[in-house]
Design a protein around this motif. Structure first.
Motif: not given
Length: 159
Positions: A125-146
């Motif tokens: 579950f947390f693997d899936l939830k974190s993937r959803r959250e990371e999509a939002w984080l990547a949209d918000r923070f340009p440095d998130y992918l690095a």
């Protein structure tokens, strides 16, 4: 960054509800009584206790390190900043990872196969939830992918 995972509400409220249901199920399953005893029980109690302690420390450190960025919802707060210090240097989701370690620890301490199975479900579950959250984080923070490239997801040194 887009995600095929559902948002389950504007800020991910449904993810939090599901998380709560699984956590309650893990806690309840551990109270159903031990499935083994003797040396096996002693061993799993020691290992489980270590996992509980490690999970507690990781989750608490993650909570403290987030400071004003802390939210119960997976969608980042307005005005949030990217946190990559403290526990977030070890893993991208230390609170989730700490809860997973704690759930496995609880299952081991209580000698409950059902709690251990539900801990595995919590990890998925947390693997899936974190993937959803990371999509939002990547949209918000340009440095998130690095940051994502250099930092493990949930469990220090493992995953």
């Amino acid at each position: 960054m887009s995600s095929r995972l559902p948002t389950l509400g504007p800020r991910g409220e449904g993810w939090v509800v599901l998380q709560g249901v699984i956590l309650v199920a893990v806690a309840f399953a551990g109270s159903l009584g031990p499935a083994w005893d003797g040396m096996a029980r002693l061993s799993t109690t020691i290992i489980g206790g270590a996992l509980l302690l490690a999970g507690w420390l990781l989750a608490i450190k993650g909570l403290v390190d987030l400071r004003e960025n802390l939210t119960a919802l997976p969608h980042p707060r307005d005005g949030a900043t990217l946190v990559d210090r403290g526990a977030y240097r070890l893993v991208r989701h230390p609170i989730y990872g700490g809860l997973v370690l704690g759930a496995f620890g609880w299952g081991a301490v209580t000698a409950s196969p059902m709690a251990l199975l539900l801990a595995a479900l919590l990890l998925a579950f947390f693997d899936l939830k974190s993937r959803r959250e990371e999509a939002w984080l990547a949209d918000r923070f340009p440095d998130y992918l690095a940051y994502r490239e250099r930092t493990r997801r949930l469990i220090p040194l493992l995953y």
